[in-house]
Scaffold this motif. Structure first.
Motif, PDB file in Angstrom:
ATOM      1  N   ALA A   1     -56.583 -37.159  50.724  1.00  0.00           N
ATOM      2  CA  ALA A   1     -56.352 -36.363  49.684  1.00  0.00           C
ATOM      3  C   ALA A   1     -57.508 -36.372  48.707  1.00  0.00           C
ATOM      4  O   ALA A   1     -58.277 -35.339  48.085  1.00  0.00           O
ATOM      5  CB  ALA A   1     -55.074 -36.241  49.011  1.00  0.00           C
ATOM      6  N   GLN A   2     -57.778 -37.489  48.315  1.00  0.00           N
ATOM      7  CA  GLN A   2     -58.971 -38.042  47.476  1.00  0.00           C
ATOM      8  C   GLN A   2     -60.171 -37.249  47.943  1.00  0.00           C
ATOM      9  O   GLN A   2     -60.957 -37.114  47.261  1.00  0.00           O
ATOM     10  CB  GLN A   2     -58.761 -39.087  46.852  1.00  0.00           C
ATOM     11  N   ARG A   3     -60.580 -37.683  49.207  1.00  0.00           N
ATOM     12  CA  ARG A   3     -61.721 -37.235  49.745  1.00  0.00           C
ATOM     13  C   ARG A   3     -61.793 -35.666  49.687  1.00  0.00           C
ATOM     14  O   ARG A   3     -62.814 -35.106  49.413  1.00  0.00           O
ATOM     15  CB  ARG A   3     -62.000 -37.854  51.246  1.00  0.00           C
ATOM     16  N   GLY A   4     -60.607 -35.105  50.071  1.00  0.00           N
ATOM     17  CA  GLY A   4     -60.564 -33.631  49.917  1.00  0.00           C
ATOM     18  C   GLY A   4     -61.022 -33.135  48.959  1.00  0.00           C
ATOM     19  O   GLY A   4     -61.853 -32.234  48.812  1.00  0.00           O
ATOM     20  N   ALA A   5     -60.318 -33.670  47.872  1.00  0.00           N
ATOM     21  CA  ALA A   5     -60.843 -33.291  46.460  1.00  0.00           C
ATOM     22  C   ALA A   5     -62.114 -33.538  46.112  1.00  0.00           C
ATOM     23  O   ALA A   5     -62.784 -32.599  45.340  1.00  0.00           O
ATOM     24  CB  ALA A   5     -59.895 -33.852  45.410  1.00  0.00           C
ATOM     25  N   PHE A   6     -62.784 -34.516  46.394  1.00  0.00           N
ATOM     26  CA  PHE A   6     -64.249 -34.726  46.359  1.00  0.00           C
ATOM     27  C   PHE A   6     -64.946 -33.841  46.992  1.00  0.00           C
ATOM     28  O   PHE A   6     -66.006 -33.501  46.090  1.00  0.00           O
ATOM     29  CB  PHE A   6     -64.405 -36.257  46.770  1.00  0.00           C
ATOM     30  N   TYR A   7     -64.914 -33.486  48.215  1.00  0.00           N
ATOM     31  CA  TYR A   7     -65.782 -32.563  48.806  1.00  0.00           C
ATOM     32  C   TYR A   7     -65.586 -31.420  48.165  1.00  0.00           C
ATOM     33  O   TYR A   7     -66.620 -30.500  48.451  1.00  0.00           O
ATOM     34  CB  TYR A   7     -65.396 -32.618  50.452  1.00  0.00           C
ATOM     35  N   GLU A   8     -64.460 -30.934  47.840  1.00  0.00           N
ATOM     36  CA  GLU A   8     -64.485 -29.514  47.311  1.00  0.00           C
ATOM     37  C   GLU A   8     -65.088 -29.488  46.013  1.00  0.00           C
ATOM     38  O   GLU A   8     -65.621 -28.373  45.779  1.00  0.00           O
ATOM     39  CB  GLU A   8     -62.675 -29.250  46.896  1.00  0.00           C
ATOM     40  N   ARG A   9     -65.028 -30.569  45.030  1.00  0.00           N
ATOM     41  CA  ARG A   9     -65.827 -30.513  43.823  1.00  0.00           C
ATOM     42  C   ARG A   9     -67.348 -30.536  44.012  1.00  0.00           C
ATOM     43  O   ARG A   9     -67.735 -29.860  43.587  1.00  0.00           O
ATOM     44  CB  ARG A   9     -65.313 -31.709  43.092  1.00  0.00           C
TER      45      ARG A   9
END
Length: 205
Positions: A6-14
């Motif tokens: 989930a953290q990686r997904g949020a990072f890539y989105e940002r």
């Protein structure tokens, strides 16, 4: 591991949003291309998928189904309670000592649930993919259960409907649907249109 994903997904989105704003970059949908790229699996990936499938089958039949049976024999038990008990025990001996699972030489460090098991019974059902509905208590009749396992990041998911003390009409509907499914599968051949497949399914009912 789910938290890290989930953290990686949020990072890539940002990162994608900031990059697009800074360089006025256009967004292009590449999902179809990525699907085709990931669709072909080498021998190692196929092995992981087979292992995940064996684990999902064993977890469903040896843990979740047993919990449902125990609940129906003992009285009123909330669906959520059965799900929590299944989550605690799916990495236990019942699953790992399954004959098919033992042949896979499972590394427990890579074994996890793909999602919380979904269990539905009673009058309300949500059959859409990705549902998390798990309200109420398990009751006799149609019990819809969904179970998924992730092994080395490869997932296998299955869903089954358990019929327990069901009325004759429910069984008749199930047999009709099964006949339609079998007819549709039999009709699926190269060169056959989907309309013809649909006609074969309807004709079997």
């Amino acid at each position: 591991m789910l938290k890290h994903e989930a953290q990686r997904g949020a990072f890539y989105e940002r990162f994608t949003r900031e990059f697009s704003e800074r360089y006025s970059a256009a967004s292009v949908d590449v999902s179809r291309g990525v699907e085709e790229l990931l669709g072909a699996k080498d021998a190692a990936e196929q092995g992981c998928l087979r292992t995940a499938a064996c684990l999902a089958d064993a977890g469903f039949s040896r843990v979740l189904v047993h919990k449902v049976k125990d609940a129906l024999e003992s009285g009123a038990v909330a669906n959520a309670a059965i799900v929590e008990a299944t989550k605690r025990e799916f990495r236990g001996a019942r699953v790992l000592q399954d004959k098919a699972v033992r042949q896979c030489a499972v590394d427990k460090e890579w074994l996890e649930l793909a999602y919380a098991p979904v269990l539905q019974s009673g009058a309300r059902f949500d059959l859409r993919y990705g549902t998390t509905m798990c309200d109420g208590e398990v009751v006799p009749g149609a019990v819809v259960a969904s179970f998924g396992v992730r092994y080395k990041l490869y997932c296998a998911m299955l869903a089954r409907t358990l019929y327990i003390d069901t009325p004759k009409q429910t069984k008749a509907v199930y047999l009709a649907a099964l006949a339609a499914q079998e007819a549709a599968i039999k009709a699926l051949r190269p060169g056959v249109t989907l309309a013809a497949v649909a006609r074969a399914a309807r004709a079997a009912i």
